[in-house]
Write a protein that holds these residues in place. Structure first.
Motif, mmCIF file in Angstrom:
data_model
loop_
_atom_site.group_PDB
_atom_site.id
_atom_site.type_symbol
_atom_site.label_atom_id
_atom_site.label_comp_id
_atom_site.label_asym_id
_atom_site.label_seq_id
_atom_site.Cartn_x
_atom_site.Cartn_y
_atom_site.Cartn_z
ATOM 1 N N LEU A 1 -33.065 43.925 36.806
ATOM 2 C CA LEU A 1 -31.817 43.270 36.433
ATOM 3 C C LEU A 1 -30.667 44.261 36.354
ATOM 4 O O LEU A 1 -29.529 43.932 36.695
ATOM 5 C CB LEU A 1 -31.991 42.549 35.095
ATOM 6 C CG LEU A 1 -32.963 41.370 35.082
ATOM 7 C CD1 LEU A 1 -33.113 40.827 33.671
ATOM 8 C CD2 LEU A 1 -32.503 40.273 36.035
ATOM 9 N N ASP A 2 -30.959 45.486 35.923
ATOM 10 C CA ASP A 2 -29.913 46.509 35.847
ATOM 11 C C ASP A 2 -29.385 46.856 37.235
ATOM 12 O O ASP A 2 -28.180 47.043 37.421
ATOM 13 C CB ASP A 2 -30.449 47.767 35.158
ATOM 14 C CG ASP A 2 -30.663 47.565 33.660
ATOM 15 O OD1 ASP A 2 -30.148 46.573 33.109
ATOM 16 O OD2 ASP A 2 -31.348 48.409 33.051
ATOM 17 N N GLN B 1 -36.259 44.319 33.200
ATOM 18 C CA GLN B 1 -34.894 44.751 32.941
ATOM 19 C C GLN B 1 -34.426 45.793 33.946
ATOM 20 O O GLN B 1 -33.253 45.809 34.331
ATOM 21 C CB GLN B 1 -34.771 45.316 31.525
ATOM 22 C CG GLN B 1 -33.341 45.604 31.094
ATOM 23 C CD GLN B 1 -32.472 44.361 31.108
ATOM 24 O OE1 GLN B 1 -32.875 43.316 30.593
ATOM 25 N NE2 GLN B 1 -31.289 44.437 31.713
ATOM 26 N N ASP B 2 -35.323 46.664 34.397
ATOM 27 C CA ASP B 2 -34.932 47.682 35.384
ATOM 28 C C ASP B 2 -34.359 47.029 36.637
ATOM 29 O O ASP B 2 -33.363 47.504 37.202
ATOM 30 C CB ASP B 2 -36.125 48.561 35.766
ATOM 31 C CG ASP B 2 -36.491 49.553 34.675
ATOM 32 O OD1 ASP B 2 -35.779 49.598 33.648
ATOM 33 O OD2 ASP B 2 -37.485 50.280 34.858
#
Length: 313
Positions: free
Chosen positions: A198-199, A195-196
């Protein structure tokens, strides 16, 4: 447990957003670590796990979103020649001065490593060491490495890339899907994608000004203003301890980073097995162990009279 503060540092006509992670138990003589994100045009998010180094090494860790990126001021209408390495070198020194940091270690990933080298060749007093992670010393070498890696892609993927690059249809779903296959092999070899990361991608998608201007439409088709960039002839000017790190399957292939190891006096190089461009996400414990060992040695070499571990918000 570490404590985290956020602040904004005035810069140019706007501000730079800064995240400061302080250890509960600071180690004496442990200089702050400044983390420089990649792109150009990404944000700090995909590197935020490096904040764990605050507690494990007893030092303050500073992340910031570079101007035009993430939570910092955006300038979508700025001319192309506004976005230069010199702009981001100036921003680095502005951030350190605002935080009262007299000396620090610098860790740059991808473009961040290129920026770190641009800073270090000027021999500023506020840089104690340099860690260049997954970065090229010249963009023509990056393009050569990308061309070789593209040859290893399936035929239909290569043909899709070539077809859409010829007519400039970089937003075509077929081109985007082919680009993701390259990324899956050489940028983030993880499923699902963290997720990091993707952020950070979401931040680029929201405003691709810096990335598209300086780099181009993706990681391997470099047609932006940085396409002719090189720092190879300036590397012997770097005087601080330097670590050069890359992944085995990195899009930053050895041809791209070897000039750092060859031309920076005393530089040490490490390749992390079974990792690619985001080595810190794929092999986090190994990555942090290498960085921790290097920082401990660099702390010992630093002049303790110039150490500043208290950072103002």
């Amino acid at each position: 447990m570490s404590t985290v503060d956020e602040t904004r540092v005035p810069f140019r006509s706007g501000h730079t957003w800064v995240r400061i992670t302080r250890p509960d138990a600071p180690h004496e003589g442990a200089l702050p670590l400044i983390v420089l994100h990649g792109g150009p045009g990404f944000s700090h998010d995909y590197l935020r796990s490096l904040a764990e180094l605050a507690d494990t090494t007893g030092r303050t860790v500073v992340h910031y979103d570079q101007y035009g990126c993430g939570r910092s001021t955006h300038e979508p209408d700025a001319p192309a020649d506004f976005w230069t390495p010199e702009l981001f070198v100036e921003e680095f020194h502005t951030v350190l001065a605002a935080l009262g940091i007299e000396r620090a270690h610098v860790l740059g990933q991808s473009w961040g490593g290129m920026l770190g080298a641009e800073i270090a060749v000027l021999r500023p007093a506020n840089v104690a060491s340099l860690q260049i992670c997954n970065s090229p010393a010249a963009m023509d070498l990056w393009s050569q490495a990308a061309a070789a890696l593209r040859e290893e892609l399936p035929t239909e993927v290569r043909e899709a890339l070539e077809r859409h690059e010829a007519d400039g249809s970089y937003d075509d779903p077929e081109y985007l899907a082919a680009s993701r296959e390259y990324d899956r092999r050489h940028v983030v070899r993880m499923d699902p994608t963290p997720q990091d990361y993707l952020d950070s991608v979401a931040n680029v998608d929201a405003d691709p000004t810096v990335y598209h201007t300086m780099n181009g439409p993706n990681e391997f088709h470099v047609i932006g203003t940085m396409r002719d960039w090189t720092i190879i002839d300036r590397l012997p000017r770097i005087e601080v301890p330097t670590l050069v790190l890359a992944g085995e399957f990195d899009e930053a292939q050895p041809i791209t980073w070897q000039p750092f190891a060859e031309h920076i006096p005393g530089a040490r190089s490490v390749v992390i097995a079974d990792a690619s461009h985001c080595s810190h996400l794929e092999k986090p414990e190994e990555f942090r162990a290498i960085v921790t060992e290097f920082l401990a040695g660099a702390d010992r070499l630093a002049d303790p009279d110039t150490a500043t571990t208290e950072v103002s918000a």
